[in-house]
Design a protein around this motif. Structure first.
Motif, PDB file in Angstrom:
ATOM      1  N   MET A  50       4.427   0.315   6.716  1.00 60.67           N
ATOM      2  CA  MET A  50       5.482  -0.533   7.235  1.00 60.67           C
ATOM      3  C   MET A  50       6.799   0.182   7.075  1.00 60.67           C
ATOM      4  N   LEU A  51       7.491   0.417   8.154  1.00 59.18           N
ATOM      5  CA  LEU A  51       8.794   1.051   8.098  1.00 59.18           C
ATOM      6  C   LEU A  51       9.870   0.009   8.309  1.00 59.18           C
ATOM      7  N   LEU A  52      10.855   0.044   7.422  1.00 63.52           N
ATOM      8  CA  LEU A  52      11.972  -0.859   7.555  1.00 63.52           C
ATOM      9  C   LEU A  52      13.237  -0.132   7.189  1.00 63.52           C
ATOM     10  N   PRO A  53      14.369  -0.530   7.766  1.00 66.85           N
ATOM     11  CA  PRO A  53      15.632  -0.005   7.266  1.00 66.85           C
ATOM     12  C   PRO A  53      15.761  -0.320   5.791  1.00 66.85           C
ATOM     13  N   THR A  54      16.591   0.456   5.093  1.00 69.03           N
ATOM     14  CA  THR A  54      16.657   0.400   3.627  1.00 69.03           C
ATOM     15  C   THR A  54      16.836  -1.002   3.085  1.00 69.03           C
ATOM     16  N   ARG A  55      17.672  -1.804   3.695  1.00 76.32           N
ATOM     17  CA  ARG A  55      17.973  -3.124   3.153  1.00 76.32           C
ATOM     18  C   ARG A  55      16.775  -4.054   3.187  1.00 76.32           C
ATOM     19  N   ARG A  56      15.708  -3.689   3.944  1.00 73.01           N
ATOM     20  CA  ARG A  56      14.561  -4.573   4.055  1.00 73.01           C
ATOM     21  C   ARG A  56      13.292  -3.986   3.462  1.00 73.01           C
ATOM     22  N   VAL A  57      13.368  -2.802   2.867  1.00 71.52           N
ATOM     23  CA  VAL A  57      12.156  -2.076   2.507  1.00 71.52           C
ATOM     24  C   VAL A  57      11.231  -2.873   1.616  1.00 71.52           C
ATOM     25  N   LEU A  58      11.757  -3.630   0.649  1.00 68.68           N
ATOM     26  CA  LEU A  58      10.884  -4.282  -0.324  1.00 68.68           C
ATOM     27  C   LEU A  58      10.732  -5.773  -0.108  1.00 68.68           C
ATOM     28  N   VAL A  59      11.222  -6.299   1.005  1.00 70.90           N
ATOM     29  CA  VAL A  59      11.165  -7.751   1.140  1.00 70.90           C
ATOM     30  C   VAL A  59      10.285  -8.265   2.260  1.00 70.90           C
ATOM     31  N   ILE A 114       4.063  -0.667  -9.281  1.00 65.81           N
ATOM     32  CA  ILE A 114       3.486   0.470  -8.564  1.00 65.81           C
ATOM     33  C   ILE A 114       4.308   0.829  -7.327  1.00 65.81           C
ATOM     34  N   TYR A 115       4.414   2.115  -7.072  1.00 65.54           N
ATOM     35  CA  TYR A 115       5.101   2.663  -5.903  1.00 65.54           C
ATOM     36  C   TYR A 115       4.535   2.045  -4.614  1.00 65.54           C
ATOM     37  N   ALA A 116       5.435   1.724  -3.678  1.00 65.76           N
ATOM     38  CA  ALA A 116       5.042   1.078  -2.419  1.00 65.76           C
ATOM     39  C   ALA A 116       4.631   2.129  -1.396  1.00 65.76           C
ATOM     40  N   THR A 117       3.346   2.390  -1.306  1.00 67.06           N
ATOM     41  CA  THR A 117       2.857   3.402  -0.371  1.00 67.06           C
ATOM     42  C   THR A 117       3.084   3.002   1.076  1.00 67.06           C
ATOM     43  N   ASN A 118       3.222   1.713   1.360  1.00 68.26           N
ATOM     44  CA  ASN A 118       3.447   1.257   2.729  1.00 68.26           C
ATOM     45  C   ASN A 118       4.790   1.722   3.275  1.00 68.26           C
ATOM     46  N   ASN A 119       5.699   2.144   2.401  1.00 64.76           N
ATOM     47  CA  ASN A 119       6.982   2.667   2.844  1.00 64.76           C
ATOM     48  C   ASN A 119       7.092   4.171   2.650  1.00 64.76           C
ATOM     49  N   ASP A 120       5.968   4.826   2.383  1.00 58.83           N
ATOM     50  CA  ASP A 120       5.961   6.269   2.186  1.00 58.83           C
ATOM     51  C   ASP A 120       6.061   6.982   3.529  1.00 58.83           C
ATOM     52  N   MET A 121       6.919   7.976   3.617  1.00 59.69           N
ATOM     53  CA  MET A 121       7.158   8.636   4.897  1.00 59.69           C
ATOM     54  C   MET A 121       5.943   9.412   5.387  1.00 59.69           C
ATOM     55  N   ASP A 122       5.124   9.962   4.471  1.00 62.74           N
ATOM     56  CA  ASP A 122       3.918  10.664   4.920  1.00 62.74           C
ATOM     57  C   ASP A 122       2.960   9.710   5.627  1.00 62.74           C
ATOM     58  N   TYR A 123       2.936   8.467   5.159  1.00 62.24           N
ATOM     59  CA  TYR A 123       2.104   7.446   5.814  1.00 62.24           C
ATOM     60  C   TYR A 123       2.751   6.966   7.110  1.00 62.24           C
ATOM     61  N   LEU A 151      16.982   1.997  12.858  1.00 63.18           N
ATOM     62  CA  LEU A 151      15.602   2.422  12.707  1.00 63.18           C
ATOM     63  C   LEU A 151      15.480   3.933  12.894  1.00 63.18           C
ATOM     64  N   ARG A 152      16.157   4.459  13.895  1.00 64.09           N
ATOM     65  CA  ARG A 152      16.092   5.902  14.150  1.00 64.09           C
ATOM     66  C   ARG A 152      16.695   6.711  13.023  1.00 64.09           C
ATOM     67  N   SER A 153      17.626   6.112  12.276  1.00 61.50           N
ATOM     68  CA  SER A 153      18.208   6.823  11.136  1.00 61.50           C
ATOM     69  C   SER A 153      17.218   6.947   9.993  1.00 61.50           C
ATOM     70  N   ALA A 154      16.191   6.088   9.991  1.00 65.33           N
ATOM     71  CA  ALA A 154      15.176   6.122   8.942  1.00 65.33           C
ATOM     72  C   ALA A 154      13.992   6.989   9.329  1.00 65.33           C
ATOM     73  N   ILE A 155      13.617   6.992  10.610  1.00 66.08           N
ATOM     74  CA  ILE A 155      12.467   7.774  11.063  1.00 66.08           C
ATOM     75  C   ILE A 155      12.570   7.999  12.570  1.00 66.08           C
ATOM     76  N   ALA A 156      12.099   9.150  13.008  1.00 60.82           N
ATOM     77  CA  ALA A 156      12.051   9.429  14.447  1.00 60.82           C
ATOM     78  C   ALA A 156      10.841   8.716  15.036  1.00 60.82           C
ATOM     79  N   VAL A 157      11.079   7.788  15.928  1.00 58.98           N
ATOM     80  CA  VAL A 157      10.001   7.003  16.520  1.00 58.98           C
ATOM     81  C   VAL A 157       9.230   7.863  17.526  1.00 58.98           C
ATOM     82  N   SER A 158       7.921   7.759  17.475  1.00 64.30           N
ATOM     83  CA  SER A 158       7.068   8.557  18.350  1.00 64.30           C
ATOM     84  C   SER A 158       7.387   8.307  19.821  1.00 64.30           C
ATOM     85  N   PRO A 159       7.455   9.385  20.622  1.00 62.23           N
ATOM     86  CA  PRO A 159       7.706   9.205  22.057  1.00 62.23           C
ATOM     87  C   PRO A 159       6.540   8.546  22.790  1.00 62.23           C
TER      88      PRO A 159
END
Length: 404
Positions: A1-10, A139-148, A254-262
């Motif tokens: 799950m990708l979210l902008p920083t203010r929403r990452v854990l909620v 525990i670390y939130a793997t759902n917000n891990d960039m590799d995932y 959103l684009r500032s957090a991750i490049a969205v797939s074309p």
């Protein structure tokens, strides 16, 4: 799950409501519900649907907008959708049933139940099953891990890729990722908790997670339109019920957090304000124990009714599951808890709910009002506005309650 920083854990939270005694919306007709849902279309959501059941078993539902914008397919109340983190409640029920059967204890630790499989998780000798259930493990939130995330929504997006539980928890390895807190010292939302719980279910039951949930929950409840999305990832696989099309609102944030797939193409002829695109997305989550189930509102009602009305668990484990909604008597102000379920205080009362969302283009809500025994289920086929669930709770449920 990708979210902008203010929403990452909620987001993707499991929430419990406990309504004050209010005459919640059992006498209104579907026309009024449709009018309220239509405001979601005005917000820009492609489609919105809701089903409500009162304590006497009467139901009403409505759907507005489209399940497929490009083809102008109207959204229907029995359309299938990805339930996102509502899935976690199925995992919680499976664990608590094993507790009821005496096969587990809520005080069992990760080390005791998973041994070497969890040896790389920080504090694995201290983290208990109850802390996994209520997100107090740290525990670390793997759902917000960039590799995932890069394989879900980013440049390496692969709609056919399903991460294994072992691959997911490896992202939380003590030498790779720091925990967000100490066990028992705060509630920090993390899919990792439920991925580990899914592994524990397999160890204790001796059956694959999906088989166990299917045979002990889905089939007994007659949920014939509910299935695990990961079972139908190949291009030649045909799920029993096709899902609505999901849409991703791509913003500058959103684009500032991750490049969205074309590969996620903008909706033809959709006009947004500068810097925004509404993309057709295939980024549905495939983490079976945390966010892998597809359902319909009528199917989900079978489950929600049994869950909230105490038909799936013993009185003791039901109390643990619903604990977040207790102990607010005499308190005032807006409050929210993230425990095994979550609780939130609204101006119209204390509600019990579980929400979910995901970059596959969905926001979902499963809510309950214990004081009036009403169930509210709803979803939008959009992700990225970050106000979809608030809309369902405040502008739909809240307006229905306040008009009584």
């Amino acid at each position: 799950m990708l979210l902008p920083t203010r929403r990452v854990l909620v987001v993707l939270n499991v929430v419990v409501f406990s309504c004050v005694v209010l005459a919640c919306c059992s006498s209104k007709n579907d026309g009024q519900l449709r009018i309220l849902l239509q405001k979601g279309i005005e917000h820009g959501y492609p489609g919105v649907a809701m089903l409500i059941q009162s304590g006497d078993g009467k139901t009403r539902s409505a759907a507005v907008g489209y399940s497929d914008l490009e083809h102008h397919t109207p959204l229907r109340t029995n359309d299938a959708f990805h339930m996102a983190s509502i899935n976690k409640t199925f995992t919680a029920v499976a664990i608590l049933r094993l507790v009821d059967e005496g096969k587990l204890s809520l005080n069992d630790t990760l080390k005791v139940r998973l041994g070497e499989a969890a040896a790389r998780i920080p504090y694995e000798d201290r983290i208990t099953i109850s802390q996994l259930l209520d997100h107090s493990s740290g525990i670390y939130a793997t759902n917000n891990d960039m590799d995932y995330l890069t394989t879900v929504i980013g440049p390496k997006a692969d709609p056919t890729r399903a991460w294994t539980p072992e691959e997911m928890i490896a992202l939380a390895d003590k030498d790779r990722s720091k925990p967000v807190g100490l066990p028992g010292e705060g509630h920090f939302y993390s899919d990792t908790n439920y991925i580990l719980l899914g592994m524990i279910i397999e160890r204790v039951s001796g059956r694959p997670y999906k088989e166990y949930v299917t045979k002990t929950v889905l089939e007994p409840l007659g949920m014939r339109s509910t299935y695990f999305y990961s079972d139908y990832l190949s291009k030649t696989a045909h799920p029993p019920v096709a899902t609505v099309q999901g849409y991703l609102l791509e913003t500058e944030e959103l684009r500032s957090a991750i490049a969205v797939s074309p590969m996620f193409k903008p909706v033809p002829s959709d006009h947004r304000k500068e810097g925004q695109l509404l993309n057709t997305t295939l980024a549905a989550e495939r983490t079976d124990a945390a966010a892998g189930l597809v359902t319909t509102l009528p199917d989900l009602l079978k489950y929600a009714s049994a869950l909230f009305r105490g038909k799936l668990l013993s009185a003791q484990t039901q109390k643990f599951l619903m604990a977040a909604g207790e102990g607010w008597e005499g308190q005032s102000g807006n409050k929210k808890r993230i425990w095994a379920l979550q609780a939130v205080r609204k101006p119209y009362g204390i509600l019990v709910y579980k929400e979910g969302d995901g970059p596959g283009g969905v926001n979902t809500l499963m809510a309950y009002c214990p004081a009036t025994d009403e169930i509210f289920l709803g979803f939008t086929n959009s992700f990225g506005y970050f106000n979809e669930v608030d809309f369902l709770m405040d502008d739909v449920i809240g307006k229905l309650v306040s008009r009584e």
